[in-house]
Design a protein around this motif. Structure first.
Motif, PDB file in Angstrom:
ATOM      1  N   ALA A   1       0.767  -1.217   0.055  1.00 38.16           N
ATOM      2  CA  ALA A   1       0.059   0.074   0.014  1.00 38.16           C
ATOM      3  C   ALA A   1       0.826   1.321  -0.060  1.00 38.16           C
ATOM      4  O   ALA A   1       2.106   1.152   0.434  1.00 38.16           O
ATOM      5  CB  ALA A   1      -0.888  -0.089   1.299  1.00 38.16           C
ATOM      6  N   ALA A   2       0.418   2.410  -0.676  1.00 40.27           N
ATOM      7  CA  ALA A   2       1.117   3.663  -0.781  1.00 40.27           C
ATOM      8  C   ALA A   2       0.191   4.716  -0.432  1.00 40.27           C
ATOM      9  O   ALA A   2      -0.962   4.958  -0.992  1.00 40.27           O
ATOM     10  CB  ALA A   2       1.896   3.759  -2.020  1.00 40.27           C
ATOM     11  N   GLY A   3       0.445   5.871   0.598  1.00 40.12           N
ATOM     12  CA  GLY A   3      -0.239   6.764   0.611  1.00 40.12           C
ATOM     13  C   GLY A   3      -0.434   7.789  -0.276  1.00 40.12           C
ATOM     14  O   GLY A   3       0.603   8.135  -1.026  1.00 40.12           O
ATOM     15  N   VAL A   4      -1.425   8.746  -0.522  1.00 39.37           N
ATOM     16  CA  VAL A   4      -1.687   9.418  -1.437  1.00 39.37           C
ATOM     17  C   VAL A   4      -1.498  10.990  -0.798  1.00 39.37           C
ATOM     18  O   VAL A   4      -2.270  11.321  -0.024  1.00 39.37           O
ATOM     19  CB  VAL A   4      -3.062   9.750  -2.162  1.00 39.37           C
ATOM     20  CG1 VAL A   4      -3.228  10.684  -2.952  1.00 39.37           C
ATOM     21  CG2 VAL A   4      -3.253   8.390  -2.903  1.00 39.37           C
ATOM     22  N   CYS A   5      -0.045  11.379  -0.833  1.00 39.50           N
ATOM     23  CA  CYS A   5       0.275  12.794  -0.085  1.00 39.50           C
ATOM     24  C   CYS A   5       0.349  13.868  -1.000  1.00 39.50           C
ATOM     25  O   CYS A   5       0.580  13.888  -2.236  1.00 39.50           O
ATOM     26  CB  CYS A   5       1.764  12.531   0.546  1.00 39.50           C
ATOM     27  SG  CYS A   5       2.459  13.885   1.456  1.00 39.50           S
ATOM     28  N   HIS A   6      -0.192  15.055  -0.118  1.00 40.66           N
ATOM     29  CA  HIS A   6      -0.007  16.143  -0.830  1.00 40.66           C
ATOM     30  C   HIS A   6       1.252  16.616  -1.687  1.00 40.66           C
ATOM     31  O   HIS A   6       1.442  17.362  -2.493  1.00 40.66           O
ATOM     32  CB  HIS A   6      -0.654  17.243  -0.222  1.00 40.66           C
ATOM     33  CG  HIS A   6      -1.005  18.612  -0.646  1.00 40.66           C
ATOM     34  ND1 HIS A   6      -0.127  19.563  -1.199  1.00 40.66           N
ATOM     35  CD2 HIS A   6      -2.110  18.923  -1.151  1.00 40.66           C
ATOM     36  CE1 HIS A   6      -0.705  20.490  -1.751  1.00 40.66           C
ATOM     37  NE2 HIS A   6      -1.925  20.294  -1.968  1.00 40.66           N
ATOM     38  N   THR A   7       2.287  16.081  -1.133  1.00 40.65           N
ATOM     39  CA  THR A   7       3.621  16.758  -1.680  1.00 40.65           C
ATOM     40  C   THR A   7       3.732  16.333  -3.048  1.00 40.65           C
ATOM     41  O   THR A   7       4.439  17.101  -3.607  1.00 40.65           O
ATOM     42  CB  THR A   7       4.497  15.715  -0.563  1.00 40.65           C
ATOM     43  OG1 THR A   7       4.708  15.980   0.711  1.00 40.65           O
ATOM     44  CG2 THR A   7       6.069  16.019  -1.249  1.00 40.65           C
TER      45      THR A   7
ATOM     46  N   HIS B   1       6.061   8.276  -2.145  1.00 34.31           N
ATOM     47  CA  HIS B   1       7.336   8.101  -1.060  1.00 34.31           C
ATOM     48  C   HIS B   1       6.593   7.584   0.292  1.00 34.31           C
ATOM     49  O   HIS B   1       7.147   7.684   1.222  1.00 34.31           O
ATOM     50  CB  HIS B   1       7.553   9.618  -0.738  1.00 34.31           C
ATOM     51  CG  HIS B   1       6.597  10.437  -0.294  1.00 34.31           C
ATOM     52  ND1 HIS B   1       5.809  11.326  -1.091  1.00 34.31           N
ATOM     53  CD2 HIS B   1       6.358  11.000   1.272  1.00 34.31           C
ATOM     54  CE1 HIS B   1       5.004  11.994  -0.482  1.00 34.31           C
ATOM     55  NE2 HIS B   1       5.374  11.946   1.197  1.00 34.31           N
ATOM     56  N   GLU B   2       5.251   7.289   0.477  1.00 34.42           N
ATOM     57  CA  GLU B   2       4.723   6.747   1.708  1.00 34.42           C
ATOM     58  C   GLU B   2       4.090   5.373   1.416  1.00 34.42           C
ATOM     59  O   GLU B   2       3.045   5.304   0.887  1.00 34.42           O
ATOM     60  CB  GLU B   2       3.744   7.893   2.192  1.00 34.42           C
ATOM     61  CG  GLU B   2       2.682   7.370   3.494  1.00 34.42           C
ATOM     62  CD  GLU B   2       1.565   8.617   3.622  1.00 34.42           C
ATOM     63  OE1 GLU B   2       2.067   9.523   4.429  1.00 34.42           O
ATOM     64  OE2 GLU B   2       0.582   8.349   3.165  1.00 34.42           O
ATOM     65  N   GLY B   3       4.597   4.552   1.994  1.00 37.19           N
ATOM     66  CA  GLY B   3       4.035   3.228   1.904  1.00 37.19           C
ATOM     67  C   GLY B   3       4.709   2.114   2.766  1.00 37.19           C
ATOM     68  O   GLY B   3       5.510   2.533   3.500  1.00 37.19           O
TER      69      GLY B   3
ATOM     70  N   ALA C   1      -0.327   1.017   7.968  1.00 39.43           N
ATOM     71  CA  ALA C   1       1.416   0.941   8.105  1.00 39.43           C
ATOM     72  C   ALA C   1       1.805   2.103   7.094  1.00 39.43           C
ATOM     73  O   ALA C   1       2.896   2.675   7.176  1.00 39.43           O
ATOM     74  CB  ALA C   1       1.692  -0.349   7.858  1.00 39.43           C
ATOM     75  N   ALA C   2       1.088   2.122   6.086  1.00 39.40           N
ATOM     76  CA  ALA C   2       1.693   3.057   4.828  1.00 39.40           C
ATOM     77  C   ALA C   2       1.660   4.419   5.226  1.00 39.40           C
ATOM     78  O   ALA C   2       2.543   5.118   5.275  1.00 39.40           O
ATOM     79  CB  ALA C   2       0.829   2.882   3.645  1.00 39.40           C
ATOM     80  N   ILE C   3       0.146   4.846   5.721  1.00 36.47           N
ATOM     81  CA  ILE C   3       0.335   6.417   5.918  1.00 36.47           C
ATOM     82  C   ILE C   3       1.153   6.809   7.270  1.00 36.47           C
ATOM     83  O   ILE C   3       1.419   7.935   7.626  1.00 36.47           O
ATOM     84  CB  ILE C   3      -1.052   6.694   6.432  1.00 36.47           C
ATOM     85  CG1 ILE C   3      -1.821   6.246   7.493  1.00 36.47           C
ATOM     86  CG2 ILE C   3      -1.955   6.406   4.947  1.00 36.47           C
ATOM     87  CD1 ILE C   3      -3.043   6.698   8.038  1.00 36.47           C
ATOM     88  N   ALA C   4       1.447   5.635   8.136  1.00 41.94           N
ATOM     89  CA  ALA C   4       2.238   6.005   9.220  1.00 41.94           C
ATOM     90  C   ALA C   4       3.813   6.471   8.917  1.00 41.94           C
ATOM     91  O   ALA C   4       4.283   7.099   9.560  1.00 41.94           O
ATOM     92  CB  ALA C   4       2.522   4.914  10.005  1.00 41.94           C
ATOM     93  N   GLY C   5       3.989   6.226   7.704  1.00 44.47           N
ATOM     94  CA  GLY C   5       5.360   6.468   7.252  1.00 44.47           C
ATOM     95  C   GLY C   5       5.743   7.630   6.723  1.00 44.47           C
ATOM     96  O   GLY C   5       6.777   8.141   6.585  1.00 44.47           O
ATOM     97  N   CYS C   6       4.511   8.680   6.624  1.00 41.24           N
ATOM     98  CA  CYS C   6       4.686   9.954   6.353  1.00 41.24           C
ATOM     99  C   CYS C   6       3.842  10.922   7.145  1.00 41.24           C
ATOM    100  O   CYS C   6       4.274  11.777   7.986  1.00 41.24           O
ATOM    101  CB  CYS C   6       4.467  10.388   5.013  1.00 41.24           C
ATOM    102  SG  CYS C   6       4.969  11.848   4.206  1.00 41.24           S
ATOM    103  N   ALA C   7       2.354  10.822   6.813  1.00 41.50           N
ATOM    104  CA  ALA C   7       1.507  11.588   7.436  1.00 41.50           C
ATOM    105  C   ALA C   7       1.396  11.638   8.753  1.00 41.50           C
ATOM    106  O   ALA C   7       1.743  12.691   9.713  1.00 41.50           O
ATOM    107  CB  ALA C   7       0.054  11.444   7.049  1.00 41.50           C
TER     108      ALA C   7
ATOM    109  N   ARG D   1      -7.071  10.215   4.359  1.00 38.56           N
ATOM    110  CA  ARG D   1      -5.728   9.993   3.723  1.00 38.56           C
ATOM    111  C   ARG D   1      -5.936   8.725   2.711  1.00 38.56           C
ATOM    112  O   ARG D   1      -6.303   7.562   3.244  1.00 38.56           O
ATOM    113  CB  ARG D   1      -4.694   9.523   4.629  1.00 38.56           C
ATOM    114  CG  ARG D   1      -3.275   9.404   3.934  1.00 38.56           C
ATOM    115  CD  ARG D   1      -2.748  10.882   3.463  1.00 38.56           C
ATOM    116  NE  ARG D   1      -1.230  10.906   3.433  1.00 38.56           N
ATOM    117  CZ  ARG D   1      -0.554  11.981   3.548  1.00 38.56           C
ATOM    118  NH1 ARG D   1      -1.318  13.099   3.458  1.00 38.56           N
ATOM    119  NH2 ARG D   1       0.713  12.164   3.555  1.00 38.56           N
ATOM    120  N   ALA D   2      -5.974   9.021   1.428  1.00 40.04           N
ATOM    121  CA  ALA D   2      -6.248   7.794   0.379  1.00 40.04           C
ATOM    122  C   ALA D   2      -4.931   6.919   0.226  1.00 40.04           C
ATOM    123  O   ALA D   2      -4.035   7.362   0.523  1.00 40.04           O
ATOM    124  CB  ALA D   2      -6.702   8.461  -1.077  1.00 40.04           C
TER     125      ALA D   2
END
Length: 373
Positions: free
Chosen positions: A34-40, A59-61, A160-166, A364-365
């Motif tokens: 899984a990979a988070g959809v970040c505004h960055t 970059h978030e996954g 776990a994915a969104i924990a890595g950035c958001a 967070r998608a």
């Protein structure tokens, strides 16, 4: 493998076939769960922030290791990706500021991994770059062991994915920066922006007992979610002037917030946050903006009221320590990270996920490369 490639700013990201070379010594090959959809990514898609192109975004996954060239990681281990590696040897790492590791800049500027070279190419041999050393909008990644943190198997992939950035950015801004001046228990906190990072800051504020916690945004549905996550007051700024927003925050906090986390990255909202904290207050800026963007700070207000404006990259965290701790708190029921999650998209619809984000989607998608299109 299939991967989401950005070829030029202002053009849609395209999912295409990409070749992925074998990992070098000290690197891992990981199947992305899984990979988070970040505004960055939107900053890079628009050209507000440049990077080497073409590039595989994401970059978030999180994913499962399929090949390891690192002695302390085994095939089958589950790892969260971190877009700031920790070399352990540079000035920043040895002085306790690992998110400032010099190799983070090496990866960002070169579009490569820690050795500044890429493992990505097209079938025709064209070089493709890595995004912040990760590039997880893809079926697989090769990344440095220094950019991966082993995490428990029982944590859901999306969490776990969104924990890595958001999560580490928002919660970290509260735990590592806002709390650095003393306990936030019973002290007011302002959060500007109710996206994934801002909502994570709300969760962090609730965890440490801050109060009142005031959240400002222009979307009523995002503010409603902020309330579910622990905000005690919300300000809908959609129909207010900047002065009215500041006045509303000051009223809700009894004269201004003790601390503020600005998660939008716009000069106007950062200026509002600075005005909305009380004398002696601190604003923690975590949102990125376009290259060259500046914010006006009233000099006399800065000096006479002893306000502080500080930056925090990646929650000023130590990911190998902080990520497992945050996921342990989640497992213990102390961090309601499931509530942060928004829609789920297969890899082939990643462009749609970013259209929804730009339009104000709540939560967070997450992109799931293994899901059917």
């Amino acid at each position: 493998m299939r991967a989401a490639v950005l070829r030029s700013p202002g053009t849609p990201v395209q999912v295409e076939d990409v070749e992925l070379a074998d990992p070098h010594e000290g690197e891992l090959r990981v199947r992305v769960e899984a990979a988070g959809v970040c505004h960055t990514e939107l900053h890079y898609m628009s050209g507000d922030i440049p990077c080497p192109l073409p590039v595989v975004l994401g970059h978030e996954g999180v994913g499962v290791v399929e090949e390891s060239r690192a002695p302390d990681v085994s095939v089958g281990d589950r790892v969260v990706f971190t877009w700031r590696p920790r070399c352990g040897q540079c000035e920043y790492c040895v002085t306790g500021r690992p998110v400032m590791c010099v190799y983070g800049r090496v990866q960002a500027r070169s579009g490569g991994l820690m050795d500044a070279t890429s493992r990505l190419s097209t079938p025709a041999g064209e070089q493709v770059h890595h995004f912040l050393g990760v590039s997880c909008f893809a079926e697989h990644v090769v990344l440095s062991r220094r950019a991966a943190v082993v995490v428990p198997e029982e944590v859901p992939s999306a969490v776990a994915a969104i924990a890595g950035c958001a999560v580490v950015t928002g919660v970290g801004a509260v735990l590592n920066v806002a709390s650095a001046e003393g306990s936030l228990a019973g002290r007011s906190l302002l959060v500007v922006g109710a996206g994934g990072v801002g909502l994570s800051a709300v969760i962090g504020a609730h965890l440490v007992g801050a109060g009142p916690v005031v959240v400002v945004d222009v979307a009523a549905d995002k503010l409603a979610l902020a309330s579910r996550l622990g905000a005690t007051a919300t300000v809908d700024a959609s129909g207010l002037s900047p002065a009215e927003v500041v006045e509303a925050v000051q009223e809700a906090t009894g004269g201004g917030a003790h601390m503020a986390v600005e998660a939008v990255g716009a000069p106007a909202t950062l200026a509002q946050a600075f005005s909305a904290v009380r004398p002696g207050g601190t604003v923690v800026a975590v949102g990125l903006s376009a290259v060259g963007a500046t914010v006006p700070v009233p000099v006399n207000e800065l000096v006479q009221q002893q306000k502080r404006l500080v930056g925090s990259l990646y929650g000023s965290a130590n990911p190998p320590v902080d990520l497992p701790r945050l996921l342990e708190l989640y497992a213990a029921g102390r961090l309601p990270l499931d509530l942060l999650l928004g829609a789920s998209y297969p890899l082939e619809r990643v462009a749609e996920a970013y259209d929804a984000l730009a339009s104000g989607a709540v939560g967070r998608a997450v992109v799931v490369p293994g899901a059917a299109a």
